[in-house]
Design an enzyme around this catalytic site. Sequence first.
Site, mmCIF file in Angstrom:
data_model
loop_
_atom_site.group_PDB
_atom_site.id
_atom_site.type_symbol
_atom_site.label_atom_id
_atom_site.label_comp_id
_atom_site.label_asym_id
_atom_site.label_seq_id
_atom_site.Cartn_x
_atom_site.Cartn_y
_atom_site.Cartn_z
ATOM 1 N N HIS A 198 39.178 35.034 44.134
ATOM 2 C CA HIS A 198 39.137 36.244 43.321
ATOM 3 C C HIS A 198 37.973 37.118 43.756
ATOM 4 O O HIS A 198 37.099 36.696 44.512
ATOM 5 C CB HIS A 198 39.021 35.890 41.833
ATOM 6 N N CYS A 207 39.418 42.779 41.520
ATOM 7 C CA CYS A 207 40.293 41.609 41.376
ATOM 8 C C CYS A 207 41.769 41.944 41.590
ATOM 9 O O CYS A 207 42.467 41.258 42.344
ATOM 10 C CB CYS A 207 40.059 40.906 40.046
ATOM 11 N N HIS A 234 40.893 39.907 34.013
ATOM 12 C CA HIS A 234 40.586 39.420 35.356
ATOM 13 C C HIS A 234 41.763 38.595 35.876
ATOM 14 O O HIS A 234 42.449 37.917 35.100
ATOM 15 C CB HIS A 234 39.322 38.561 35.325
#
Length: 140
Positions: free
Chosen positions: A111, A47, A99
């Site tokens: 993502h 990510c 994240h």
Amino acid sequence: MPQRAQKPMIAGTPRANAANAVLFRAIALVGTPYHWGGNTPESGFDCSGLVGYVYRDAAGVGLPRTSNDLSELGDRKLAIDSLQSGDLVFFSEGRRVSHVGIFVGERRFVHAPNSGGTVRLDSLDGAWWREHFVYGKRVL
């Protein structure tokens, strides 16, 4: 507490141009394989590697490497309704941000979600994302 009111982007300004470049570069990478620690299209992305690559490649902006370090950029935290294209969106399963993705508009973000997956476009209204969203940040 995340802040709400933000000035809208004005087309043709340097900020809007950079945000559009980030947006289009991120969307172009959808389908790239996930790879923990990856930070190029050739090696795959995790990510934060995806976010760092997109901002560096599309806008010439260098960013910290981890999602938690990215979450500490600047003081202003944005509420979900204040997000604009190119903003970063952060998620947490505990006390630390775990994240990060890039907001593209219409409550969607790009993502690199998990091992075995690929870079993808998801909705902030999805159950897991809605429950774990902590705030957004504007880098540009």
